[in-house]
Design a protein around this motif. Structure first.
Motif, PDB file in Angstrom:
ATOM      1  N   VAL A   1       0.850  -1.189   0.000  1.00  0.00           N
ATOM      2  CA  VAL A   1       0.000   0.000   0.000  1.00  0.00           C
ATOM      3  C   VAL A   1       0.884   1.236   0.000  1.00  0.00           C
ATOM      4  O   VAL A   1       1.996   1.225   0.515  1.00  0.00           O
ATOM      5  CB  VAL A   1      -0.944   0.046   1.234  1.00  0.00           C
ATOM      6  CG1 VAL A   1      -1.936  -1.091   1.192  1.00  0.00           C
ATOM      7  CG2 VAL A   1      -0.176   0.016   2.524  1.00  0.00           C
ATOM      8  N   GLY A   2       0.365   2.315  -0.580  1.00  0.00           N
ATOM      9  CA  GLY A   2       1.049   3.607  -0.525  1.00  0.00           C
ATOM     10  C   GLY A   2       2.212   3.746  -1.480  1.00  0.00           C
ATOM     11  O   GLY A   2       2.500   2.877  -2.294  1.00  0.00           O
TER      12      GLY A   2
ATOM     13  N   PRO B   1       6.209   5.238  -0.968  1.00  0.00           N
ATOM     14  CA  PRO B   1       6.713   3.975  -1.509  1.00  0.00           C
ATOM     15  C   PRO B   1       5.877   2.797  -1.012  1.00  0.00           C
ATOM     16  O   PRO B   1       5.252   2.869   0.048  1.00  0.00           O
ATOM     17  CB  PRO B   1       8.144   3.891  -0.964  1.00  0.00           C
ATOM     18  CG  PRO B   1       8.120   4.683   0.290  1.00  0.00           C
ATOM     19  CD  PRO B   1       7.127   5.789   0.053  1.00  0.00           C
ATOM     20  N   PRO B   2       5.863   1.722  -1.776  1.00  0.00           N
ATOM     21  CA  PRO B   2       5.029   0.583  -1.398  1.00  0.00           C
ATOM     22  C   PRO B   2       5.510  -0.067  -0.096  1.00  0.00           C
ATOM     23  O   PRO B   2       6.685  -0.392   0.045  1.00  0.00           O
ATOM     24  CB  PRO B   2       5.172  -0.368  -2.581  1.00  0.00           C
ATOM     25  CG  PRO B   2       6.418   0.049  -3.279  1.00  0.00           C
ATOM     26  CD  PRO B   2       6.600   1.500  -3.008  1.00  0.00           C
ATOM     27  N   ILE B   3       4.581  -0.226   0.841  1.00  0.00           N
ATOM     28  CA  ILE B   3       4.864  -0.862   2.124  1.00  0.00           C
ATOM     29  C   ILE B   3       4.105  -2.184   2.168  1.00  0.00           C
ATOM     30  O   ILE B   3       2.881  -2.216   2.018  1.00  0.00           O
ATOM     31  CB  ILE B   3       4.426   0.032   3.312  1.00  0.00           C
ATOM     32  CG1 ILE B   3       5.095   1.403   3.237  1.00  0.00           C
ATOM     33  CG2 ILE B   3       4.693  -0.658   4.637  1.00  0.00           C
ATOM     34  CD1 ILE B   3       6.601   1.392   3.388  1.00  0.00           C
ATOM     35  N   THR B   4       4.843  -3.272   2.358  1.00  0.00           N
ATOM     36  CA  THR B   4       4.272  -4.612   2.411  1.00  0.00           C
ATOM     37  C   THR B   4       4.492  -5.181   3.800  1.00  0.00           C
ATOM     38  O   THR B   4       5.523  -4.919   4.422  1.00  0.00           O
ATOM     39  CB  THR B   4       4.961  -5.529   1.375  1.00  0.00           C
ATOM     40  OG1 THR B   4       4.892  -4.907   0.094  1.00  0.00           O
ATOM     41  CG2 THR B   4       4.309  -6.894   1.307  1.00  0.00           C
TER      42      THR B   4
ATOM     43  N   VAL C   1       7.865  -5.637   8.180  1.00  0.00           N
ATOM     44  CA  VAL C   1       7.396  -4.560   7.316  1.00  0.00           C
ATOM     45  C   VAL C   1       8.490  -4.260   6.302  1.00  0.00           C
ATOM     46  O   VAL C   1       9.653  -4.043   6.671  1.00  0.00           O
ATOM     47  CB  VAL C   1       7.056  -3.301   8.135  1.00  0.00           C
ATOM     48  CG1 VAL C   1       6.551  -2.189   7.229  1.00  0.00           C
ATOM     49  CG2 VAL C   1       6.029  -3.630   9.215  1.00  0.00           C
ATOM     50  N   PHE C   2       8.124  -4.256   5.035  1.00  0.00           N
ATOM     51  CA  PHE C   2       9.061  -3.994   3.947  1.00  0.00           C
ATOM     52  C   PHE C   2       8.733  -2.679   3.265  1.00  0.00           C
ATOM     53  O   PHE C   2       7.559  -2.327   3.106  1.00  0.00           O
ATOM     54  CB  PHE C   2       8.972  -5.086   2.877  1.00  0.00           C
ATOM     55  CG  PHE C   2       9.370  -6.460   3.337  1.00  0.00           C
ATOM     56  CD1 PHE C   2      10.685  -6.881   3.234  1.00  0.00           C
ATOM     57  CD2 PHE C   2       8.427  -7.335   3.858  1.00  0.00           C
ATOM     58  CE1 PHE C   2      11.047  -8.157   3.635  1.00  0.00           C
ATOM     59  CE2 PHE C   2       8.769  -8.604   4.265  1.00  0.00           C
ATOM     60  CZ  PHE C   2      10.086  -9.021   4.156  1.00  0.00           C
ATOM     61  N   GLU C   3       9.765  -1.977   2.827  1.00  0.00           N
ATOM     62  CA  GLU C   3       9.619  -0.860   1.894  1.00  0.00           C
ATOM     63  C   GLU C   3      10.301  -1.332   0.626  1.00  0.00           C
ATOM     64  O   GLU C   3      11.485  -1.668   0.646  1.00  0.00           O
ATOM     65  CB  GLU C   3      10.291   0.396   2.434  1.00  0.00           C
ATOM     66  CG  GLU C   3      10.116   1.592   1.505  1.00  0.00           C
ATOM     67  CD  GLU C   3      10.725   2.847   2.098  1.00  0.00           C
ATOM     68  OE1 GLU C   3      11.629   3.403   1.439  1.00  0.00           O
ATOM     69  OE2 GLU C   3      10.310   3.259   3.191  1.00  0.00           O
ATOM     70  N   TYR C   4       9.557  -1.376  -0.458  1.00  0.00           N
ATOM     71  CA  TYR C   4       9.991  -2.059  -1.672  1.00  0.00           C
ATOM     72  C   TYR C   4      10.292  -3.505  -1.291  1.00  0.00           C
ATOM     73  O   TYR C   4       9.393  -4.216  -0.881  1.00  0.00           O
ATOM     74  CB  TYR C   4      11.176  -1.356  -2.341  1.00  0.00           C
ATOM     75  CG  TYR C   4      10.807   0.007  -2.888  1.00  0.00           C
ATOM     76  CD1 TYR C   4      10.048   0.135  -4.041  1.00  0.00           C
ATOM     77  CD2 TYR C   4      11.207   1.167  -2.234  1.00  0.00           C
ATOM     78  CE1 TYR C   4       9.705   1.392  -4.545  1.00  0.00           C
ATOM     79  CE2 TYR C   4      10.870   2.417  -2.714  1.00  0.00           C
ATOM     80  CZ  TYR C   4      10.122   2.528  -3.874  1.00  0.00           C
ATOM     81  OH  TYR C   4       9.772   3.761  -4.360  1.00  0.00           O
TER      82      TYR C   4
END
Length: 96
Positions: A67-68, A70-73, A83-86
């Protein structure tokens, strides 16, 4: 009369001096990273890639979509969430 005023002022100063004390706590090595030692729950550390997390911890129980920007997974495991960013870990938390 002057002695009485001095006694009142002295007592007041003594009382307020006790209120103005503070406790100093010293941290020798401040760290903002969560300890990740065997006595706790071992989990991914900041900077690991998704591939590295899968290799070390296996497939997650649940993968929340990005979501969002940068993409946060978010990946959910039984004892922790990642929690990942990219594709890089930015945070991991223990689930209570």
């Amino acid at each position: 009369m002057a002695n009485r005023s001095l006694l009142i002022i002295g007592t007041a100063l003594l009382f307020f001096t006790n209120l103005c004390q503070a406790e100093v706590i010293s941290i020798t090595d401040p760290s903002y990273e969560v300890a990740n030692d065997p006595s706790g729950i071992v989990r991914p550390t900041r900077g690991m890639t998704m591939v590295q997390v899968k290799e070390q911890f296996g497939e997650p129980d649940t993968i929340r979509p990005a979501v969002g920007q940068p993409p946060i997974t978010r990946w959910e495991y039984a004892k922790f969430e990642v929690v990942f960013e990219y594709d890089k870990v930015i945070h991991s938390v223990v689930v209570k």
